[in-house]
Design an enzyme around this catalytic site. Structure first.
Site, PDB file in Angstrom:
ATOM      1  N   GLY A   1       0.754  -1.240   0.000  1.00 34.42           N
ATOM      2  CA  GLY A   1       0.000   0.000   0.000  1.00 34.42           C
ATOM      3  C   GLY A   1       0.783   1.288   0.000  1.00 34.42           C
TER       4      GLY A   1
ATOM      5  N   TYR B   1       1.904  -2.123 -12.015  1.00 31.58           N
ATOM      6  CA  TYR B   1       0.502  -1.990 -12.446  1.00 31.58           C
ATOM      7  C   TYR B   1       0.439  -1.146 -13.720  1.00 31.58           C
ATOM      8  CZ  TYR B   1      -0.066  -3.380  -7.566  1.00 31.58           C
ATOM      9  OH  TYR B   1       0.023  -4.021  -6.355  1.00 31.58           O
TER      10      TYR B   1
ATOM     11  N   CYS C   1      -9.152   4.359 -30.534  1.00 31.18           N
ATOM     12  CA  CYS C   1     -10.313   5.122 -30.997  1.00 31.18           C
ATOM     13  C   CYS C   1     -11.254   5.389 -29.832  1.00 31.18           C
ATOM     14  CB  CYS C   1     -11.049   4.341 -32.071  1.00 31.18           C
ATOM     15  SG  CYS C   1      -9.959   3.660 -33.299  1.00 31.18           S
TER      16      CYS C   1
ATOM     17  N   GLY D   1       4.129  -3.859  -3.312  1.00 34.57           N
ATOM     18  CA  GLY D   1       4.206  -4.039  -4.760  1.00 34.57           C
ATOM     19  C   GLY D   1       4.681  -2.762  -5.426  1.00 34.57           C
TER      20      GLY D   1
HETATM   21  C1  PLP Z   1      -3.502  -8.271  -0.322  1.00 31.58           C
HETATM   22  C2  PLP Z   1      -2.598  -7.344  -1.029  1.00 31.58           C
HETATM   23  N1  PLP Z   1      -1.325  -7.236  -0.604  1.00 31.58           N
HETATM   24  C3  PLP Z   1      -0.446  -6.418  -1.209  1.00 31.58           C
HETATM   25  C4  PLP Z   1      -0.811  -5.659  -2.295  1.00 31.58           C
HETATM   26  C5  PLP Z   1       0.201  -4.766  -2.927  1.00 31.58           C
HETATM   27  O1  PLP Z   1      -0.202  -3.460  -2.788  1.00 31.58           O
HETATM   28  P1  PLP Z   1       0.731  -2.248  -3.242  1.00 31.58           P
HETATM   29  O2  PLP Z   1       1.147  -2.532  -4.627  1.00 31.58           O
HETATM   30  O3  PLP Z   1      -0.146  -1.068  -3.109  1.00 31.58           O
HETATM   31  O4  PLP Z   1       1.904  -2.231  -2.301  1.00 31.58           O
HETATM   32  C6  PLP Z   1      -2.128  -5.736  -2.774  1.00 31.58           C
HETATM   33  C7  PLP Z   1      -2.563  -4.926  -3.918  1.00 31.58           C
HETATM   34  O5  PLP Z   1      -3.666  -4.938  -4.346  1.00 31.58           O
HETATM   35  C8  PLP Z   1      -3.047  -6.606  -2.126  1.00 31.58           C
HETATM   36  O6  PLP Z   1      -4.303  -6.711  -2.535  1.00 31.58           O
END
Ligand code: PLP
Length: 412
Positions: free
Chosen positions: A234, A379, A350, A274
């Site tokens: 997050g 992402y 388009c 992530g």
């Molecule tokens: C359960 C869970 N963990 C970790 C993440 C990774 O989140 P972030 O890319 O925001 O760090 C996500 C992203 O959707 C998630 O759903």
């Protein structure tokens, strides 16, 4: 978070010079990725672990760069699990996500995932049936959707309100009572991932403080002895104001004190980040095909679009970009250019939704110049609808990790 723009731009320019068509490409800077991961891992206090959430970018060179640095990988599907196990037999894996199939639970058990993050009583019950049948045991965390009074919301909330994710805190007691009769499921602790796109270090510390306080309360209330709290991912990227990124130094220094005061001695705290790990290593480059003035607006049309790079549209922001001048112009007529104006950068689709940047000031941009979007490593390609309109996929390459960098770290 350091961006190696000189190396990246030189590589993009070289690819453009070698191309006989307008360039459209993803470039991933693996040395930049390595440095970013080292910075994060090295700043975590004792007792913390970093897992990488591979959903952000599961390319093999990315995972190979991260595997020696992180504690393990977080996967959210049977496909991600199979991909990781195909290439990394030994790396610890944790498995999260809603709506897991029986076949995915079975694969997780068979593939020895370190920990399964369970999302509902139904999932616990299906896991128990699998363990019963196979005679195996499995460590789990219960993912809890926690409603917190003072939760500062971000633009992407996975909990703290009605969502499909996790077990509502009110149902915890029922799950714990049920677990009593199933010793083959070992409750290792709790998992939280209430939000993504966190940009405020102090707000994130406050969130983690609330998680740990709640866990301590449950441990007392239900006489639990747990080993781990997974505080999710997050940490965000500030796409709107790239100069004002999440203050990781502030966060990691506050974390130590927070853990000392948590009242949960010996409990390990796991992160599964992530976006914050991989976003900064990726770049999406589009060469400008056309520039149009229409009803008071200027549109810069690049080769490619949101079918390759859906991040800006998905998050509703105008993505920052750099303009790299390309001095060659292959036509006899003069080329279109704009200077000191605001533009929208769009792709070849388009649909008016194919919008990557809007209302963005540019010094100068001309047809045939390159527009390069940073922070395109998480992402980005992986969430995009690649085959819409059957345009070709972009070129893709990786700047390698500096020779000997991994080995030098291992020796240090
Ligand atoms: C359960 C869970 N963990 C970790 C993440 C990774 O989140 P972030 O890319 O925001 O760090 C996500 C992203 O959707 C998630 O759903």
């Amino acid at each position: 978070m350091e961006l190696r723009l000189a190396e990246v731009f030189a590589s993009i320019r070289a690819a453009q010079a070698a191309s006989d068509e307008p360039l459209c490409a993803y470039l991933y800077d693996l040395e930049g990725l390595r440095r970013n991961a080292v910075r994060v891992v090295d700043s975590l206090p004792a007792g913390c672990e970093l897992f990488y959430a591979i959903k952000a970018n599961s390319d093999l060179p990315v995972l190979q760069t991260l595997a020696p640095l992180v504690h393990g990988f977080e996967v959210s599907s049977g496909g991600e699990l199979a991909w990781v196990r195909e290439h990394f037999a030994e790396v610890p894996v944790i498995f999260s996500g809603p709506g897991k199939l029986d076949s995915e639970l079975e694969a997780a058990v068979a593939q020895h995932v370190d920990c399964l993050h369970v999302e509902s009583l139904n999932e616990l019950q299906r896991l128990a049936a699998i363990l019963d049948r196979t005679g195996k045991t499995q460590a789990v965390l219960l993912r809890i959707n926690l409603a917190l009074d003072s939760l500062a919301e971000t633009t992407l909330m996975m909990g703290g309100k009605p969502t499909p994710f996790g077990i509502p805190a009110q149902q915890l007691q029922e799950c714990l009572a049920w677990l009593h009769n199933y010793p083959e499921i070992q409750l290792r602790g709790f998992h939280f991932h209430l939000l993504s796109h966190q940009l405020d270090a102090q707000a994130h510390l406050q969130l983690l403080r609330a998680y740990l306080k709640q866990v301590r309360q449950w441990c007392e209330q239900y006489r639990l002895s747990i080993a781990q709290v997974n505080v999710g991912g997050g940490i965000g990227i500030n796409y709107r104001q790239p100069d004002r990124q999440f203050d990781w130094v502030d966060f990691s220094s506050g974390l130590s004190a927070l853990l000392d005061k948590s009242g949960l001695p010996g409990v390990r705290v796991r992160f599964e980040l992530g976006r914050y790990i991989t976003a900064a290593c990726g770049y999406y480059a589009m060469q400008v095909i056309d520039i149009k003035r229409t009803y008071g607006k200027i549109f810069v049309i690049g080769r490619g679009g949101s079918h390759h790079f859906r991040t800006p549209y998905a998050q509703g922001h105008s993505h920052p970009f750099h303009v790299l001048p390309v001095d060659t112009w292959p036509y006899a007529f003069p080329r279109s250019a704009v200077s000191n104006e605001r533009v929208s950068v769009v792709g070849q689709l388009c649909t008016p939704k194919d919008l990557l940047a809007f209302d963005a000031p540019v010094e100068t941009v001309r047809c045939n110049d390159l527009v390069v979007f940073p922070y395109a490593g998480a992402y980005a390609w992986h969430i995009s609808h690649h085959d819409f309109l059957r345009h070709p996929h972009p070129l893709q390459w990786y700047l390698p990790v500096e020779e000997g960098a991994h080995a030098a770290r291992e020796q240090a």
